[in-house]
Design a protein around this motif. Structure first.
Motif, mmCIF file in Angstrom:
data_model
loop_
_atom_site.group_PDB
_atom_site.id
_atom_site.type_symbol
_atom_site.label_atom_id
_atom_site.label_comp_id
_atom_site.label_asym_id
_atom_site.label_seq_id
_atom_site.Cartn_x
_atom_site.Cartn_y
_atom_site.Cartn_z
ATOM 1 N N ALA A 1 21.653 44.516 51.520
ATOM 2 C CA ALA A 1 21.417 44.984 50.176
ATOM 3 C C ALA A 1 21.770 43.984 49.062
ATOM 4 N N CYS A 2 21.326 43.954 47.890
ATOM 5 C CA CYS A 2 21.616 43.057 46.869
ATOM 6 C C CYS A 2 22.914 43.459 46.212
ATOM 7 N N CYS B 1 14.667 39.826 44.054
ATOM 8 C CA CYS B 1 15.289 39.550 45.396
ATOM 9 C C CYS B 1 14.068 39.631 46.410
ATOM 10 N N HIS C 1 22.282 38.131 47.420
ATOM 11 C CA HIS C 1 21.769 39.386 48.607
ATOM 12 C C HIS C 1 22.847 39.352 49.735
ATOM 13 N N SER D 1 14.051 39.896 49.651
ATOM 14 C CA SER D 1 14.291 40.634 50.945
ATOM 15 C C SER D 1 14.375 42.036 50.371
ATOM 16 N N CYS D 2 14.983 42.297 49.141
ATOM 17 C CA CYS D 2 14.784 43.929 48.771
ATOM 18 C C CYS D 2 13.395 44.267 48.376
HETATM 19 ZN ZN LIG Z 1 18.241 41.760 47.827
#
Ligand SMILES: [Zn+2]
Ligand SMILES: [Zn+2]
Length: 328
Positions: free
Chosen positions: A170-171, A151, A164, A153-154
């Motif tokens: 959070a995923c 991911c 996500h 973003s994470c």
């Molecule tokens: Zn994520």
């Protein structure tokens, strides 16, 4: 070193390596030994704040304004308000509790020993990779178990990654999928409940159900801008509209994700028509996501339900039937 230089170009891609791997592989990585770096975006922060404002704002509005107004004549003598407050607290506890649990139980590969067997079984989809062509994450610098994806973003790979969640920042994956489904289920139930209560309140506030009032309820800001609606009525209509929208959105999500849980699929696997993890009956599939106490997970987010497996190895239908108690 060659791998590292490639990794900076695309932090969410994987590549299959042509060299065959040994029978089992233990992956450790410098990249996943440090703290997870969440790449916060304005939209994520806005969604996160909006969630709390919408949920808590709606709860306060319903308990302090709508219910007292509906029961204005017999507030202290009727059992109605008590029933509404108990129901409201139960739904709120499930919404906020599951939301917190999603954030607490993130299924990152950080700190986990990725020891898994390299078998040419159905654990690997023939459509995505083969056993001898195992996927590698250049950012995390590790080989990946089946169903794991990175991911961006994470900033880390997620076990059995589904998607996500912008609102939770959070995923959703192996450890927290049960909380996600319970969350959208209770938002759906809660927003329907609230919308029904609001109907008694809103039409009384606006002066009855007419086409004009219906339009001012649906587009409150426009009516307020032209001076046709008081700011207080505008805010009440806005809360009502947000809850109706939340009901439609989350109800669609419940059916969409529910159908995938029954088939033991993630969003990615549904999109690619991968059915390798379908164990053949809905109950076994549901237990793979919710654990053996799957019914109780919908009563409260604090009820424990042990998940089968470890998020890294997944049984095929044949393996599952061979090892199930009925066949032993
Ligand atoms: Zn994520
Ligand atoms: Zn990764």
């Amino acid at each position: 070193m060659k791998i590292k230089s490639k990794s900076r170009k695309n932090d969410s891609s994987f590549a299959g390596l042509s060299s065959p791997l040994p029978g089992s592989y233990a992956a450790t990585s410098k990249a996943i030994s440090g703290p997870v770096q969440y790449k916060s975006r304005n939209w994520d922060d806005l969604a996160f704040v909006f969630f709390f404002v919408a949920v808590l704002g709606t709860f306060i509005f319903e308990t302090s304004i709508v219910v007292p107004k509906i029961y204005s004549k017999d507030f202290h003598s009727s059992a109605g308000p008590v029933i509404h407050y108990i129901t409201g607290f139960f739904i709120l506890h499930n919404i906020l509790g599951n939301f917190v649990q999603i954030i607490r139980h993130q299924s990152t590969i950080k700190g986990k020993l990725l020891l898994f067997s390299n078998q040419p079984s159905s654990s690997f989809s023939s459509k995505t990779s083969s056993a001898n062509n195992q996927r590698y994450c250049f950012t995390c610098e590790t080989y990946l178990p089946p169903r794991s994806y990175h991911c961006s973003s994470c900033g880390v790979c997620i076990l059995k990654r589904d998607h996500h969640c912008t609102f939770a920042r959070a995923c959703i994956g192996y450890d927290n999928y049960r909380y996600f489904l319970a969350l959208i289920f209770y938002i759906s139930i809660g927003s329907l409940y609230v919308s029904i209560l609001n109907m008694f309140f809103i039409w009384d506030l606006l002066g009855g159900f007419t086409f004009y009032n219906f339009m001012s309820h649906t587009f409150p800001f426009i009516f307020w801008l032209f001076g046709l609606l008081h700011w207080y009525s505008t805010m009440c209509c806005l809360i009502s509209i947000i809850n109706i929208a939340a009901f439609l959105f989350t109800t669609g999500l419940v059916f969409y994700h529910g159908s995938m849980v029954i088939a033991n699929q993630t969003v990615h696997e549904r999109a690619k028509s991968i059915t390798d993890f379908d164990l053949g009956n809905w109950r076994s599939n549901v237990e793979q996501t919710f654990g053996s106490r799957w019914i109780l997970t919908f009563i409260s987010p604090i009820i424990y339900s042990k998940l089968p497996g470890n998020g890294k190895d997944f049984p095929s239908k044949r393996d599952y039937n061979l090892n199930s108690p009925k066949t032993k």
